[in-house]
Design a protein around this motif. Structure first.
Motif, PDB file in Angstrom:
ATOM      1  N   VAL A 126       0.857  -1.183   0.000  1.00  0.00           N
ATOM      2  CA  VAL A 126       0.000   0.000   0.000  1.00  0.00           C
ATOM      3  C   VAL A 126       0.893   1.234   0.000  1.00  0.00           C
ATOM      4  O   VAL A 126       1.867   1.301   0.744  1.00  0.00           O
ATOM      5  N   GLY A 127       0.605   2.193  -0.870  1.00  0.00           N
ATOM      6  CA  GLY A 127       1.393   3.409  -0.975  1.00  0.00           C
ATOM      7  C   GLY A 127       2.418   3.382  -2.099  1.00  0.00           C
ATOM      8  O   GLY A 127       2.971   4.419  -2.454  1.00  0.00           O
ATOM      9  N   ASP A 128       2.697   2.200  -2.665  1.00  0.00           N
ATOM     10  CA  ASP A 128       3.585   2.139  -3.824  1.00  0.00           C
ATOM     11  C   ASP A 128       2.941   2.879  -4.990  1.00  0.00           C
ATOM     12  O   ASP A 128       1.712   2.960  -5.087  1.00  0.00           O
ATOM     13  N   VAL A 129       3.767   3.397  -5.887  1.00  0.00           N
ATOM     14  CA  VAL A 129       3.272   4.055  -7.095  1.00  0.00           C
ATOM     15  C   VAL A 129       3.816   3.295  -8.290  1.00  0.00           C
ATOM     16  O   VAL A 129       5.029   3.075  -8.399  1.00  0.00           O
ATOM     17  N   LEU A 130       2.911   2.876  -9.186  1.00  0.00           N
ATOM     18  CA  LEU A 130       3.293   2.123 -10.377  1.00  0.00           C
ATOM     19  C   LEU A 130       3.371   3.039 -11.591  1.00  0.00           C
ATOM     20  O   LEU A 130       2.569   3.966 -11.731  1.00  0.00           O
ATOM     21  N   ARG A 131       4.342   2.760 -12.461  1.00  0.00           N
ATOM     22  CA  ARG A 131       4.462   3.443 -13.755  1.00  0.00           C
ATOM     23  C   ARG A 131       4.833   2.406 -14.805  1.00  0.00           C
ATOM     24  O   ARG A 131       5.428   1.379 -14.490  1.00  0.00           O
ATOM     25  N   LEU A 132       4.508   2.696 -16.059  1.00  0.00           N
ATOM     26  CA  LEU A 132       4.842   1.815 -17.171  1.00  0.00           C
ATOM     27  C   LEU A 132       5.878   2.467 -18.068  1.00  0.00           C
ATOM     28  O   LEU A 132       5.851   3.679 -18.275  1.00  0.00           O
ATOM     29  N   ARG A 133       6.752   1.652 -18.611  1.00  0.00           N
ATOM     30  CA  ARG A 133       7.742   2.136 -19.592  1.00  0.00           C
ATOM     31  C   ARG A 133       7.842   1.097 -20.700  1.00  0.00           C
ATOM     32  O   ARG A 133       8.192  -0.052 -20.446  1.00  0.00           O
ATOM     33  N   PHE A 134       7.481   1.504 -21.903  1.00  0.00           N
ATOM     34  CA  PHE A 134       7.607   0.644 -23.072  1.00  0.00           C
ATOM     35  C   PHE A 134       8.825   1.075 -23.869  1.00  0.00           C
ATOM     36  O   PHE A 134       9.140   2.257 -23.948  1.00  0.00           O
ATOM     37  N   ARG A 135       9.490   0.117 -24.454  1.00  0.00           N
ATOM     38  CA  ARG A 135      10.632   0.406 -25.328  1.00  0.00           C
ATOM     39  C   ARG A 135      10.366  -0.323 -26.646  1.00  0.00           C
ATOM     40  O   ARG A 135      10.356  -1.556 -26.692  1.00  0.00           O
ATOM     41  N   LEU A 156       7.598  -0.055 -13.330  1.00  0.00           N
ATOM     42  CA  LEU A 156       8.418   0.634 -12.340  1.00  0.00           C
ATOM     43  C   LEU A 156       7.607   0.783 -11.064  1.00  0.00           C
ATOM     44  O   LEU A 156       6.440   1.190 -11.106  1.00  0.00           O
ATOM     45  N   VAL A 157       8.207   0.443  -9.950  1.00  0.00           N
ATOM     46  CA  VAL A 157       7.558   0.526  -8.643  1.00  0.00           C
ATOM     47  C   VAL A 157       8.334   1.535  -7.807  1.00  0.00           C
ATOM     48  O   VAL A 157       9.523   1.344  -7.533  1.00  0.00           O
ATOM     49  N   ASP A 158       7.673   2.620  -7.408  1.00  0.00           N
ATOM     50  CA  ASP A 158       8.266   3.629  -6.530  1.00  0.00           C
ATOM     51  C   ASP A 158       7.723   3.429  -5.122  1.00  0.00           C
ATOM     52  O   ASP A 158       6.512   3.404  -4.912  1.00  0.00           O
ATOM     53  N   ARG A 159       8.656   3.293  -4.161  1.00  0.00           N
ATOM     54  CA  ARG A 159       8.278   3.157  -2.758  1.00  0.00           C
ATOM     55  C   ARG A 159       9.169   4.108  -1.975  1.00  0.00           C
ATOM     56  O   ARG A 159      10.312   3.786  -1.657  1.00  0.00           O
ATOM     57  N   GLY A 160       8.629   5.294  -1.691  1.00  0.00           N
ATOM     58  CA  GLY A 160       9.429   6.286  -0.984  1.00  0.00           C
ATOM     59  C   GLY A 160      10.641   6.677  -1.796  1.00  0.00           C
ATOM     60  O   GLY A 160      10.537   7.118  -2.929  1.00  0.00           O
ATOM     61  N   ARG A 161      11.829   6.477  -1.232  1.00  0.00           N
ATOM     62  CA  ARG A 161      13.072   6.821  -1.927  1.00  0.00           C
ATOM     63  C   ARG A 161      13.596   5.681  -2.790  1.00  0.00           C
ATOM     64  O   ARG A 161      14.607   5.823  -3.457  1.00  0.00           O
ATOM     65  N   ARG A 162      12.929   4.558  -2.760  1.00  0.00           N
ATOM     66  CA  ARG A 162      13.379   3.397  -3.523  1.00  0.00           C
ATOM     67  C   ARG A 162      12.567   3.252  -4.804  1.00  0.00           C
ATOM     68  O   ARG A 162      11.391   3.566  -4.855  1.00  0.00           O
ATOM     69  N   TRP A 164      12.143   0.280  -8.065  1.00  0.00           N
ATOM     70  CA  TRP A 164      12.498  -0.981  -8.699  1.00  0.00           C
ATOM     71  C   TRP A 164      11.942  -0.980 -10.108  1.00  0.00           C
ATOM     72  O   TRP A 164      10.860  -0.460 -10.372  1.00  0.00           O
ATOM     73  N   THR A 165      12.685  -1.595 -11.026  1.00  0.00           N
ATOM     74  CA  THR A 165      12.261  -1.727 -12.411  1.00  0.00           C
ATOM     75  C   THR A 165      12.217  -3.204 -12.758  1.00  0.00           C
ATOM     76  O   THR A 165      13.214  -3.918 -12.581  1.00  0.00           O
ATOM     77  N   PHE A 166      11.073  -3.656 -13.251  1.00  0.00           N
ATOM     78  CA  PHE A 166      10.879  -5.060 -13.603  1.00  0.00           C
ATOM     79  C   PHE A 166      10.614  -5.179 -15.091  1.00  0.00           C
ATOM     80  O   PHE A 166       9.719  -4.508 -15.618  1.00  0.00           O
ATOM     81  N   LEU A 167      11.381  -6.023 -15.766  1.00  0.00           N
ATOM     82  CA  LEU A 167      11.100  -6.338 -17.156  1.00  0.00           C
ATOM     83  C   LEU A 167       9.946  -7.320 -17.153  1.00  0.00           C
ATOM     84  O   LEU A 167      10.087  -8.466 -16.731  1.00  0.00           O
ATOM     85  N   LEU A 168       8.800  -6.853 -17.587  1.00  0.00           N
ATOM     86  CA  LEU A 168       7.584  -7.646 -17.503  1.00  0.00           C
ATOM     87  C   LEU A 168       7.420  -8.569 -18.706  1.00  0.00           C
ATOM     88  O   LEU A 168       7.014  -9.723 -18.560  1.00  0.00           O
ATOM     89  N   GLU A 169       7.727  -8.071 -19.888  1.00  0.00           N
ATOM     90  CA  GLU A 169       7.511  -8.882 -21.093  1.00  0.00           C
ATOM     91  C   GLU A 169       8.389  -8.382 -22.227  1.00  0.00           C
ATOM     92  O   GLU A 169       8.642  -7.183 -22.346  1.00  0.00           O
ATOM     93  N   VAL A 170       8.846  -9.295 -23.058  1.00  0.00           N
ATOM     94  CA  VAL A 170       9.568  -8.998 -24.289  1.00  0.00           C
ATOM     95  C   VAL A 170       8.863  -9.742 -25.403  1.00  0.00           C
ATOM     96  O   VAL A 170       8.563 -10.933 -25.259  1.00  0.00           O
ATOM     97  N   THR A 171       8.579  -9.043 -26.488  1.00  0.00           N
ATOM     98  CA  THR A 171       7.983  -9.706 -27.645  1.00  0.00           C
ATOM     99  C   THR A 171       8.837  -9.427 -28.876  1.00  0.00           C
ATOM    100  O   THR A 171       9.396  -8.344 -29.021  1.00  0.00           O
ATOM    101  N   VAL A 172       8.950 -10.414 -29.737  1.00  0.00           N
ATOM    102  CA  VAL A 172       9.602 -10.272 -31.037  1.00  0.00           C
ATOM    103  C   VAL A 172       8.568 -10.719 -32.060  1.00  0.00           C
ATOM    104  O   VAL A 172       8.250 -11.915 -32.152  1.00  0.00           O
ATOM    105  N   ARG A 173       8.033  -9.747 -32.788  1.00  0.00           N
ATOM    106  CA  ARG A 173       6.922 -10.030 -33.707  1.00  0.00           C
ATOM    107  C   ARG A 173       7.026  -9.184 -34.960  1.00  0.00           C
ATOM    108  O   ARG A 173       7.707  -8.177 -34.989  1.00  0.00           O
ATOM    109  N   ARG A 174       6.268  -9.585 -35.951  1.00  0.00           N
ATOM    110  CA  ARG A 174       6.149  -8.791 -37.171  1.00  0.00           C
ATOM    111  C   ARG A 174       5.318  -7.550 -36.871  1.00  0.00           C
ATOM    112  O   ARG A 174       4.612  -7.475 -35.871  1.00  0.00           O
ATOM    113  N   ALA A 175       5.413  -6.558 -37.737  1.00  0.00           N
ATOM    114  CA  ALA A 175       4.802  -5.243 -37.508  1.00  0.00           C
ATOM    115  C   ALA A 175       3.320  -5.321 -37.175  1.00  0.00           C
ATOM    116  O   ALA A 175       2.827  -4.602 -36.303  1.00  0.00           O
ATOM    117  N   GLU A 176       2.571  -6.174 -37.831  1.00  0.00           N
ATOM    118  CA  GLU A 176       1.122  -6.225 -37.604  1.00  0.00           C
ATOM    119  C   GLU A 176       0.734  -6.869 -36.278  1.00  0.00           C
ATOM    120  O   GLU A 176      -0.418  -6.794 -35.857  1.00  0.00           O
TER     121      GLU A 176
END
Length: 184
Positions: A126-135, A156-162, A164-176
């Motif tokens: 409780v109190g964590d702040v979530l953010r998303l980052r796509f590359r 990305l999980v922000d907890r106070g001064r800490r 953490w960054t978690f790689l959630l998923e990687v996909t390798v696909r054609r453009a469509e």
């Protein structure tokens, strides 16, 4: 901002919560979701936790109804709004470190069986702040050719001064079939 003692959001008329601030019911939904749908566009994102009713009707407990307050058909949902950023190459080949004009979408079916999701959901407080980052079009894998693209999503999980960054998923696909669709 300190979390509300009861674990639920304060009155929206009094103070606005930052995007991605987690409350107890958010965490319960993320931990017990059958499906997690992630979307990002124009600097905002969403994480939609879904409790499915496979094969027909299901009676939801009071705790499930609190964690998943939105009903749609036979499923129940909880929608979290988060800040999101998309980095990558645009269709003209120019790199954007932030705010790539694109849309990104990921569905994690059977979230309890995903490689990362159960661990990630278990460490949230409780109190964590979530953010998303796509590359988009990550160049980490130079073996990719024949029109395929490597896209990544980080939570990305922000907890106070800490943080953490978690790689959630990687996909390798054609453009469509890409996770990130540039030009939107």
């Amino acid at each position: 901002m300190l979390p509300h003692p009861g674990g639920e959001p304060p009155d929206a008329d009094i103070e606005a919560d930052p995007h991605g601030l987690l409350y107890n019911s958010d965490i319960q939904a993320l931990r017990h979701a059958d499906t997690v749908t992630i979307h990002a566009q124009h600097g905002l994102g969403s994480i939609r936790a879904t409790l499915n009713a496979p094969g027909g009707l299901r009676i939801y407990t009071a705790a499930q109804q609190r964690a998943f307050p939105d009903a749609a058909g036979q499923s129940r949902h909880r929608l979290l709004t988060v800040d999101a950023d998309i980095a990558g190459f645009d269709p003209a080949g120019h790199w954007h470190e932030h705010d790539l004009p694109a849309a990104a979408h990921l569905v994690i079916e059977h979230a309890a069986l995903h490689d990362v999701w159960p661990t990630l959901a278990a460490i949230l407080h409780v109190g964590d702040v979530l953010r998303l980052r796509f590359r988009a079009d990550s160049t980490h894998d130079l073996q990719i050719s024949d029109g395929r693209h490597r896209d990544e999503v980080y939570l990305l999980v922000d907890r106070g001064r800490r943080q953490w960054t978690f790689l959630l998923e990687v996909t390798v696909r054609r453009a469509e079939q890409r996770m990130v669709t540039p030009g939107r």
